[in-house]
Design a protein around this motif. Structure first.
Motif, PDB file in Angstrom:
ATOM      1  N   ASP A 169     -11.902 -20.242   7.837  1.00  0.00           N
ATOM      2  CA  ASP A 169     -12.532 -20.916   6.717  1.00  0.00           C
ATOM      3  C   ASP A 169     -13.203 -19.868   5.839  1.00  0.00           C
ATOM      4  N   GLY A 170     -12.608 -19.545   4.697  1.00  0.00           N
ATOM      5  CA  GLY A 170     -13.148 -18.538   3.794  1.00  0.00           C
ATOM      6  C   GLY A 170     -12.048 -17.885   2.994  1.00  0.00           C
ATOM      7  N   ASN A 171     -12.363 -16.756   2.397  1.00  0.00           N
ATOM      8  CA  ASN A 171     -11.405 -16.037   1.572  1.00  0.00           C
ATOM      9  C   ASN A 171     -10.436 -15.229   2.419  1.00  0.00           C
ATOM     10  N   LEU A 172      -9.230 -15.071   1.927  1.00  0.00           N
ATOM     11  CA  LEU A 172      -8.261 -14.172   2.530  1.00  0.00           C
ATOM     12  C   LEU A 172      -8.648 -12.764   2.114  1.00  0.00           C
ATOM     13  N   VAL A 173      -8.842 -11.870   3.063  1.00  0.00           N
ATOM     14  CA  VAL A 173      -9.239 -10.503   2.764  1.00  0.00           C
ATOM     15  C   VAL A 173      -8.089  -9.583   3.149  1.00  0.00           C
ATOM     16  N   VAL A 174      -7.624  -8.787   2.183  1.00  0.00           N
ATOM     17  CA  VAL A 174      -6.548  -7.834   2.411  1.00  0.00           C
ATOM     18  C   VAL A 174      -7.176  -6.454   2.541  1.00  0.00           C
ATOM     19  N   ALA A 175      -6.824  -5.724   3.585  1.00  0.00           N
ATOM     20  CA  ALA A 175      -7.389  -4.401   3.822  1.00  0.00           C
ATOM     21  C   ALA A 175      -7.019  -3.452   2.687  1.00  0.00           C
ATOM     22  N   ALA A 176      -7.896  -2.507   2.408  1.00  0.00           N
ATOM     23  CA  ALA A 176      -7.657  -1.511   1.359  1.00  0.00           C
ATOM     24  C   ALA A 176      -6.324  -0.807   1.595  1.00  0.00           C
ATOM     25  N   GLY A 177      -5.565  -0.629   0.516  1.00  0.00           N
ATOM     26  CA  GLY A 177      -4.273   0.043   0.607  1.00  0.00           C
ATOM     27  C   GLY A 177      -3.132  -0.879   0.995  1.00  0.00           C
ATOM     28  N   HIS A 178      -3.414  -2.164   1.155  1.00  0.00           N
ATOM     29  CA  HIS A 178      -2.396  -3.140   1.532  1.00  0.00           C
ATOM     30  C   HIS A 178      -2.322  -4.233   0.473  1.00  0.00           C
ATOM     31  N   GLY A 179      -1.391  -5.159   0.637  1.00  0.00           N
ATOM     32  CA  GLY A 179      -1.248  -6.259  -0.312  1.00  0.00           C
ATOM     33  C   GLY A 179      -0.423  -7.367   0.293  1.00  0.00           C
ATOM     34  N   ILE A 180       0.150  -8.201  -0.559  1.00  0.00           N
ATOM     35  CA  ILE A 180       1.012  -9.290  -0.117  1.00  0.00           C
ATOM     36  C   ILE A 180       2.452  -8.824  -0.320  1.00  0.00           C
ATOM     37  N   ASP A 181       3.214  -8.790   0.769  1.00  0.00           N
ATOM     38  CA  ASP A 181       4.575  -8.258   0.751  1.00  0.00           C
ATOM     39  C   ASP A 181       5.580  -9.381   0.522  1.00  0.00           C
ATOM     40  N   PHE A 182       6.354  -9.289  -0.564  1.00  0.00           N
ATOM     41  CA  PHE A 182       7.362 -10.289  -0.903  1.00  0.00           C
ATOM     42  C   PHE A 182       8.781  -9.793  -0.617  1.00  0.00           C
ATOM     43  N   SER A 183       8.946  -8.756   0.196  1.00  0.00           N
ATOM     44  CA  SER A 183      10.268  -8.166   0.404  1.00  0.00           C
ATOM     45  C   SER A 183      11.242  -9.086   1.140  1.00  0.00           C
ATOM     46  N   ALA A 184      10.754 -10.124   1.813  1.00  0.00           N
ATOM     47  CA  ALA A 184      11.649 -11.042   2.528  1.00  0.00           C
ATOM     48  C   ALA A 184      12.318 -12.059   1.603  1.00  0.00           C
ATOM     49  N   GLN A 185      11.894 -12.117   0.348  1.00  0.00           N
ATOM     50  CA  GLN A 185      12.496 -13.075  -0.580  1.00  0.00           C
ATOM     51  C   GLN A 185      13.859 -12.604  -1.057  1.00  0.00           C
ATOM     52  N   THR A 186      14.663 -13.533  -1.559  1.00  0.00           N
ATOM     53  CA  THR A 186      15.980 -13.205  -2.089  1.00  0.00           C
ATOM     54  C   THR A 186      15.819 -12.489  -3.419  1.00  0.00           C
ATOM     55  N   GLN A 187      16.484 -11.365  -3.578  1.00  0.00           N
ATOM     56  CA  GLN A 187      16.391 -10.591  -4.806  1.00  0.00           C
ATOM     57  C   GLN A 187      17.111 -11.289  -5.941  1.00  0.00           C
ATOM     58  N   SER A 188      16.643 -11.034  -7.162  1.00  0.00           N
ATOM     59  CA  SER A 188      17.209 -11.697  -8.339  1.00  0.00           C
ATOM     60  C   SER A 188      18.503 -11.063  -8.816  1.00  0.00           C
ATOM     61  N   GLY A 189      18.876  -9.937  -8.268  1.00  0.00           N
ATOM     62  CA  GLY A 189      20.090  -9.267  -8.700  1.00  0.00           C
ATOM     63  C   GLY A 189      19.813  -8.115  -9.646  1.00  0.00           C
ATOM     64  N   SER A 190      18.614  -8.077 -10.219  1.00  0.00           N
ATOM     65  CA  SER A 190      18.255  -6.957 -11.070  1.00  0.00           C
ATOM     66  C   SER A 190      17.637  -5.862 -10.196  1.00  0.00           C
ATOM     67  N   THR A 191      17.365  -4.731 -10.764  1.00  0.00           N
ATOM     68  CA  THR A 191      16.777  -3.634 -10.014  1.00  0.00           C
ATOM     69  C   THR A 191      15.329  -3.955  -9.672  1.00  0.00           C
ATOM     70  N   THR A 192      15.009  -3.896  -8.402  1.00  0.00           N
ATOM     71  CA  THR A 192      13.657  -4.177  -7.938  1.00  0.00           C
ATOM     72  C   THR A 192      12.951  -2.859  -7.655  1.00  0.00           C
ATOM     73  N   THR A 193      11.767  -2.679  -8.238  1.00  0.00           N
ATOM     74  CA  THR A 193      11.016  -1.442  -8.000  1.00  0.00           C
ATOM     75  C   THR A 193       9.840  -1.639  -7.065  1.00  0.00           C
ATOM     76  N   ALA A 194       9.387  -2.867  -6.881  1.00  0.00           N
ATOM     77  CA  ALA A 194       8.273  -3.128  -5.969  1.00  0.00           C
ATOM     78  C   ALA A 194       8.246  -4.607  -5.607  1.00  0.00           C
ATOM     79  N   GLU A 195       7.832  -4.884  -4.396  1.00  0.00           N
ATOM     80  CA  GLU A 195       7.681  -6.270  -3.958  1.00  0.00           C
ATOM     81  C   GLU A 195       6.360  -6.454  -3.228  1.00  0.00           C
ATOM     82  N   LEU A 196       5.394  -5.623  -3.565  1.00  0.00           N
ATOM     83  CA  LEU A 196       4.081  -5.687  -2.945  1.00  0.00           C
ATOM     84  C   LEU A 196       3.040  -5.973  -4.024  1.00  0.00           C
ATOM     85  N   LEU A 197       2.367  -7.111  -3.919  1.00  0.00           N
ATOM     86  CA  LEU A 197       1.267  -7.428  -4.828  1.00  0.00           C
ATOM     87  C   LEU A 197       0.030  -6.793  -4.221  1.00  0.00           C
TER      88      LEU A 197
END
Length: 166
Positions: A1-29
């Motif tokens: 119960d509270g805020n989601l806390v992401v450790a410094a130097g990390h983020g939300i990783d979207f690499s498991a999603q299906t790529q759009s077909g264009s060149t992807t340079t990053a999938e980490l928010l």
């Protein structure tokens, strides 16, 4: 119960999603922040003094995208000429080495000393810098007409811009 806390130097990783077909340079928010910045203005010659009671801009950064906005008022003018650059943006824009980093800017002008010959236009076109270029659209073939002399004490510029930062 509270805020989601992401450790410094990390983020939300979207690499498991299906790529759009264009060149992807990053999938980490990996970044989110909001805040304020102090706006300054530079002209090619002469000067425009920004009223210190009306010089705060606001920003939101989500990953590598920055959205800024503000409204400035000039308290004095000393023979300004040339183009106007709104400076002090919180992050420099990306420099890709080509014009793909050109970013649109919405600009509203209030109480100009001299009416523009066309419409005022603004863009972020100085690679790797922290400024917005404001010009008079005018009737020039290349669409570039200096406009600093259109402003005096009491003139205002409102703006919003979204850009990729370096």
């Amino acid at each position: 119960d509270g805020n989601l806390v992401v450790a410094a130097g990390h983020g939300i990783d979207f690499s498991a999603q299906t790529q759009s077909g264009s060149t992807t340079t990053a999938e980490l928010l990996d970044h989110y922040e909001t805040g304020t910045f102090t706006i300054t203005v530079v002209t090619e010659s002469g000067s425009l003094t920004v009223n210190s009671s009306n010089n705060t801009g606001f920003y939101t950064r989500i990953g590598g995208i920055v959205h800024v906005g503000g409204r400035i008022q000039f308290s004095a003018a000393s023979s300004p000429s040339g183009q106007i650059r709104i400076r002090g943006l919180p992050f420099t824009q990306i420099d890709t080495g080509e014009d793909s980093e050109l970013n649109p800017v919405t600009v509203n002008i209030y109480n100009p000393a001299v009416a523009p010959t066309g419409v005022f236009v603004a863009e972020m076109n100085d690679n790797g810098t922290d400024n917005i270029l404001v010009r008079d659209g005018g009737s020039e073939v290349d669409g570039v007409t200096a406009c600093a002399d259109h402003f005096d004490a009491g003139s205002l510029i409102g703006f919003t811009a979204t850009y990729r930062h370096a």
